[in-house]
Design an enzyme around this catalytic site. Structure first.
Site, PDB file in Angstrom:
ATOM      1  N   ASP A  24      68.543  29.754 -70.135  1.00  0.00           N
ATOM      2  CA  ASP A  24      67.912  28.993 -69.051  1.00  0.00           C
ATOM      3  C   ASP A  24      66.961  29.876 -68.255  1.00  0.00           C
ATOM      4  O   ASP A  24      66.814  29.733 -67.058  1.00  0.00           O
ATOM      5  CB  ASP A  24      68.981  28.369 -68.152  1.00  0.00           C
ATOM      6  CG  ASP A  24      69.895  29.420 -67.540  1.00  0.00           C
ATOM      7  OD1 ASP A  24      69.867  30.585 -68.013  1.00  0.00           O
ATOM      8  OD2 ASP A  24      70.623  29.093 -66.593  1.00  0.00           O
ATOM      9  N   GLU A  25      66.324  30.795 -68.964  1.00  0.00           N
ATOM     10  CA  GLU A  25      65.438  31.767 -68.335  1.00  0.00           C
ATOM     11  C   GLU A  25      63.992  31.448 -68.713  1.00  0.00           C
ATOM     12  O   GLU A  25      63.676  31.310 -69.908  1.00  0.00           O
ATOM     13  CB  GLU A  25      65.793  33.140 -68.894  1.00  0.00           C
ATOM     14  CG  GLU A  25      65.739  34.268 -67.904  1.00  0.00           C
ATOM     15  CD  GLU A  25      66.044  35.567 -68.637  1.00  0.00           C
ATOM     16  OE1 GLU A  25      65.250  36.493 -68.517  1.00  0.00           O
ATOM     17  OE2 GLU A  25      67.076  35.604 -69.358  1.00  0.00           O
TER      18      GLU A  25
END
Lengths: 206, 337
Positions: free
Chosen positions: B235-236
């Protein structure tokens, strides 16, 4: 065999029998079904595999299909380019017939490595009921060429507006004879032909 | 005079003259092209203008060019240019014309037909060849287009994150290196989602993927085509904003992105709202960053933001000192204009 021949078979099946049928044929013949990939990938025997697959899938005689292919090449709107190239052969049907022996050399002008049969034409004594009787002799033949020619010349007779009867009268391994009886050369209005394509003017002006 | 019927057959575009240069006969193709314009009895030099090898005003000069290749223009045919050869004979002279390299234009403009050429003229083979060639060329152009397309697809596969369509880590690294080489200021934004793990764990991967795509859409919407929005993994996310005029402007953009990311979001009726923490660094051409150090710095900022609570952003000082300025979610909201 030349990739363009495989391309012709693909175009024919797609146009006359549908893309689904071509996909079935391609799968069976183990050739790419993509209309452009068929031009890129070549292995020996591919053409014969396609022909065999066509016979299996369409359930027609090979000679019938090849004749149909010849008609397609000369008469189908998708092949207008080819029809035009054929019309360069002569101003009328008789001229065209007499120019057929030049066809292999003409084809080689455009596609130098295309395998073509040797063609000869001879005039026969004619009964009064017809305007000309010729025999087209097709030798040292790639198998099947004579059938393609039969369909093609028959379609060109229509194109020139000529009424002609064509038959394969002799066929053995490397020697085929097509009899061409021209009943009336000016039977119907010929399809239009100008030296330059109607839409090429714009391109030339650019 | 030479029997006109003979020459008409061999040379449909010829002109015969007497020894004074007065036209006595023209070939059938030329006759057709000239239409109503009668030229019989006229001086040949009024019909044709010799441009090369040199201009000519007297018939005697033309006689001197016996057998030479002539470049001719024809005033009566809208100055169409032709190639010609002139021959002086005992009972009369002959100028024969051909279209030379202008053949294609001639066929188009003068609407020539096969009858306008002698049976032995190679013009028809040439037209045939041009047409065959263009058919083959269009084939190979289609093939080229296909290969180009395939290359583009392969390139995309190598550079894009398959789920979101954003750039992948490899592509991001390459673009960051390029941005550092360039002589302009840019902003580098590094984002990590908040509450994403909960969404993934409670609602499943599909909901997680939905959220990731929602974030990717938002990042794409708030970037220009030249900018580079990337999913670095999990989720970066990261975005490179080129030609960013000031850090404040970057903050404004992020404030709007954050508002979108924090907006209520539902997947199959279930709430899957999230938020994000971010690190931001503004890079000017004057500062001399190495890519690794830059990424490490913006990473540190991101973790400082995470420590500060959800929805915060930490901005590194310009010039790359260790100083960090923190903005809470509430402060960021004020940057929205």
């Amino acid at each position: 065999m030349h990739a363009l021949i495989n391309k012709a078979l693909q175009s024919y099946i797609t146009a006359c029998h549908g893309f689904d049928v071509w996909q079935t044929v391609a799968l069976r013949a183990r050739v790419p079904s993509d209309p452009l990939d068929i031009m890129l990938q070549m292995r020996p025997g591919q053409t014969l595999d396609i022909l065999q697959a066509m016979t299996d899938v369409l359930g027609q005689d090979r000679s019938v299909m090849l004749e149909d292919l010849g008609t397609f090449l000369a008469a189908h709107p998708d092949c207008e380019n080819l029809r035009r190239l054929l019309r360069f052969g002569g101003q009328n049907f008789m001229d065209f017939l007499l120019s057929l022996p030049d066809m292999p050399a003409r084809v080689r002008l455009a596609v130098p490595d295309m395998p073509m049969p040797r063609l000869r034409i001879s005039q026969k004594p004619r009964p009064v009921s017809m305007q000309a009787h010729l025999e087209l002799i097709c030798s040292t033949c790639v198998p099947g060429w004579a059938h393609v020619l039969l369909g093609l010349v028959r379609a060109m007779a229509d194109d020139y507006g000529a009424l002609a009867l064509l038959d394969l009268v002799h066929a053995d391994h490397d020697h085929h004879v097509i009899s061409i009886k021209v009943i009336e050369a000016g039977f119907a209005t010929p399809r239009q032909f100008h030296l330059r394509k109607p839409n090429s003017t714009a391109q030339a002006a650019q | 005079m030479i029997d006109p019927k003979v020459l008409d057959c061999f040379a449909p575009l010829h002109v015969q003259t007497d020894h004074q240069g007065l036209i006595t006969h023209i070939g059938p193709a030329l006759k057709r092209l000239l239409g109503d314009q009668t030229v019989l009895g006229q001086p040949i030099l009024s019909l044709v203008k010799i441009d090369r090898p040199h201009q000519i005003s007297h018939y005697l000069d033309l006689e001197a060019l016996h057998g030479a290749r002539l470049h001719i223009s024809m005033p009566l045919l809208a100055d169409f240019t032709l190639t010609g050869v002139f021959a002086k004979g005992q009972s009369g002279d002959v100028l024969n014309l051909s279209f030379g390299p202008e053949l294609v234009q001639a066929v188009d403009q003068l609407s020539l037909s096969a009858q306008d050429f002698a049976a032995t003229d190679l013009a028809l083979e040439l037209l045939y060849l041009i047409e065959a060639n263009s058919a083959i060329t269009s084939f190979s152009n289609a093939l080229m287009g296909r290969i180009q397309e395939a290359r583009k697809k392969a390139e995309d596969l190598a550079q894009k994150d398959p789920l979101t369509g954003l750039h992948n880590r490899r592509s991001f690294d390459a673009r960051l290196a390029r941005a550092l080489d360039n002589d302009h200021s840019f902003a580098l934004l590094h984002i990590d989602l908040d509450y994403f793990k909960q969404v993934n764990d409670t609602l499943g991967h599909q909901a997680g993927d939905y959220v990731l795509c929602h974030v990717a859409d938002t990042l794409t919407r708030f970037s220009r085509t030249d900018d580079c929005a990337a999913r670095l993994g999990g989720d970066e996310f990261a975005v490179i904003y080129h030609n960013m005029p000031s850090p404040e402007q970057a903050l404004q953009i992020y404030a709007r992105i954050l508002a979108k990311i924090r907006a209520p979001l539902k997947f199959e009726g279930q709430d899957c709202s999230i938020s994000a923490s971010a690190g931001l660094i503004f890079v000017t051409p004057q500062t001399d960053w190495r890519a690794d150090d830059l990424i490490a710095a913006v990473d540190r900022a991101l973790y400082a933001a995470k420590d500060h609570g959800r929805s915060a952003l930490a901005m590194c000082d310009q010039g790359g000192a260790n100083g960090i300025r923190l903005y809470s979610g509430q402060e960021l909201a004020e940057f929205q204009t």
